[in-house]
Design a protein around this motif. Structure first.
Motif, PDB file in Angstrom:
ATOM      1  N   THR A  53       3.159  24.292  44.552  1.00  0.00           N
ATOM      2  CA  THR A  53       2.310  25.444  44.261  1.00  0.00           C
ATOM      3  C   THR A  53       1.729  25.274  42.868  1.00  0.00           C
ATOM      4  OG1 THR A  53       3.675  26.840  45.681  1.00  0.00           O
ATOM      5  CG2 THR A  53       2.214  27.963  44.130  1.00  0.00           C
ATOM      6  N   ALA A  54       0.418  25.281  42.810  1.00  0.00           N
ATOM      7  CA  ALA A  54      -0.264  25.026  41.537  1.00  0.00           C
ATOM      8  C   ALA A  54      -0.087  26.201  40.583  1.00  0.00           C
ATOM      9  CB  ALA A  54      -1.742  24.759  41.793  1.00  0.00           C
ATOM     10  N   GLN A  55       0.389  25.900  39.374  1.00  0.00           N
ATOM     11  CA  GLN A  55       0.571  26.921  38.332  1.00  0.00           C
ATOM     12  C   GLN A  55      -0.719  27.134  37.544  1.00  0.00           C
ATOM     13  OE1 GLN A  55       3.476  28.604  38.241  1.00  0.00           O
ATOM     14  NE2 GLN A  55       4.052  27.297  39.970  1.00  0.00           N
ATOM     15  N   ALA A  56      -1.635  26.211  37.703  1.00  0.00           N
ATOM     16  CA  ALA A  56      -2.903  26.303  36.979  1.00  0.00           C
ATOM     17  C   ALA A  56      -3.954  25.520  37.751  1.00  0.00           C
ATOM     18  CB  ALA A  56      -2.739  25.714  35.582  1.00  0.00           C
ATOM     19  N   THR A  57      -5.205  25.825  37.499  1.00  0.00           N
ATOM     20  CA  THR A  57      -6.290  25.061  38.078  1.00  0.00           C
ATOM     21  C   THR A  57      -6.521  23.857  37.180  1.00  0.00           C
ATOM     22  OG1 THR A  57      -7.283  27.012  39.064  1.00  0.00           O
ATOM     23  CG2 THR A  57      -8.733  25.114  38.724  1.00  0.00           C
ATOM     24  N   GLN A  58      -6.193  22.699  37.702  1.00  0.00           N
ATOM     25  CA  GLN A  58      -6.247  21.489  36.890  1.00  0.00           C
ATOM     26  C   GLN A  58      -6.136  20.252  37.784  1.00  0.00           C
ATOM     27  OE1 GLN A  58      -2.692  21.321  34.453  1.00  0.00           O
ATOM     28  NE2 GLN A  58      -1.336  21.704  36.172  1.00  0.00           N
ATOM     29  N   LYS A  59      -6.302  19.109  37.183  1.00  0.00           N
ATOM     30  CA  LYS A  59      -6.129  17.857  37.916  1.00  0.00           C
ATOM     31  C   LYS A  59      -4.668  17.431  37.815  1.00  0.00           C
ATOM     32  CE  LYS A  59      -9.237  14.508  37.658  1.00  0.00           C
ATOM     33  NZ  LYS A  59      -9.978  13.325  37.120  1.00  0.00           N
ATOM     34  N   VAL A  60      -4.049  17.143  38.961  1.00  0.00           N
ATOM     35  CA  VAL A  60      -2.678  16.633  38.955  1.00  0.00           C
ATOM     36  C   VAL A  60      -2.662  15.307  39.714  1.00  0.00           C
ATOM     37  CG1 VAL A  60      -1.619  18.918  38.789  1.00  0.00           C
ATOM     38  CG2 VAL A  60      -1.959  17.887  41.029  1.00  0.00           C
ATOM     39  N   PHE A  61      -1.604  14.550  39.491  1.00  0.00           N
ATOM     40  CA  PHE A  61      -1.504  13.220  40.090  1.00  0.00           C
ATOM     41  C   PHE A  61      -0.351  13.201  41.084  1.00  0.00           C
ATOM     42  CE2 PHE A  61      -3.843  12.811  36.210  1.00  0.00           C
ATOM     43  CZ  PHE A  61      -4.845  11.899  36.521  1.00  0.00           C
ATOM     44  N   PHE A  62      -0.700  13.296  42.358  1.00  0.00           N
ATOM     45  CA  PHE A  62       0.314  13.250  43.410  1.00  0.00           C
ATOM     46  C   PHE A  62       0.731  11.799  43.647  1.00  0.00           C
ATOM     47  CE2 PHE A  62      -1.737  17.326  44.503  1.00  0.00           C
ATOM     48  CZ  PHE A  62      -0.611  18.132  44.663  1.00  0.00           C
ATOM     49  N   CYS A  63       2.028  11.616  43.827  1.00  0.00           N
ATOM     50  CA  CYS A  63       2.563  10.280  44.057  1.00  0.00           C
ATOM     51  C   CYS A  63       2.026   9.696  45.369  1.00  0.00           C
ATOM     52  CB  CYS A  63       4.084  10.348  44.100  1.00  0.00           C
ATOM     53  SG  CYS A  63       4.845   8.810  44.626  1.00  0.00           S
ATOM     54  N   GLY A  64       1.503   8.484  45.283  1.00  0.00           N
ATOM     55  CA  GLY A  64       1.003   7.791  46.462  1.00  0.00           C
ATOM     56  C   GLY A  64       1.984   6.762  46.997  1.00  0.00           C
ATOM     57  N   CYS A  65       2.915   6.334  46.128  1.00  0.00           N
ATOM     58  CA  CYS A  65       3.852   5.275  46.523  1.00  0.00           C
ATOM     59  C   CYS A  65       5.072   5.833  47.245  1.00  0.00           C
ATOM     60  CB  CYS A  65       4.287   4.467  45.312  1.00  0.00           C
ATOM     61  SG  CYS A  65       5.456   5.300  44.210  1.00  0.00           S
ATOM     62  N   LYS A  66       5.275   7.160  47.098  1.00  0.00           N
ATOM     63  CA  LYS A  66       6.364   7.895  47.772  1.00  0.00           C
ATOM     64  C   LYS A  66       7.746   7.507  47.257  1.00  0.00           C
ATOM     65  CE  LYS A  66       2.869   9.356  50.183  1.00  0.00           C
ATOM     66  NZ  LYS A  66       2.200  10.605  49.800  1.00  0.00           N
TER      67      LYS A  66
END
Ligand code: FES
Ligand code: FES
Length: 81
Positions: A53-66
């Protein structure tokens, strides 16, 4: 089929512009065709998506390698794979 080892979707994070208050379901299994988000493809594995759940409107980096230790976000582990 059960499989504890997640697929590596990519050895890099997925930058996503998230919206404050909005929830996202991160794909933990690496099988989704809609990376970095869950599309239900974990069915039949032991993996479940992780809610963010986003705490702010911003760019975040979701893990792609898992393989991150800080799911669902990238913690740099991809550089060791
Ligand atoms: Fe990967 Fe749902 S498709 S966790
Ligand atoms: Fe998985 Fe960076 S992409 S730790």
């Amino acid at each position: 089929m059960t499989d504890d080892i997640p697929n590596i979707a990519q050895k890099a994070p997925f930058p996503v512009e998230v919206t404050e208050g909005k929830s996202y379901l991160w794909c933990a299994c690496g099988r989704s065709a809609q990376q970095p988000f869950c599309d239900g493809s974990h069915k039949g594995t032991t993996h479940r998506p992780v809610k963010y759940t986003a705490q702010a409107t911003q760019k975040v980096f979701f893990c792609g390698c898992k393989n991150t230790g800080n799911a669902p976000l990238c913690d740099g582990t991809h550089s060791t794979l």
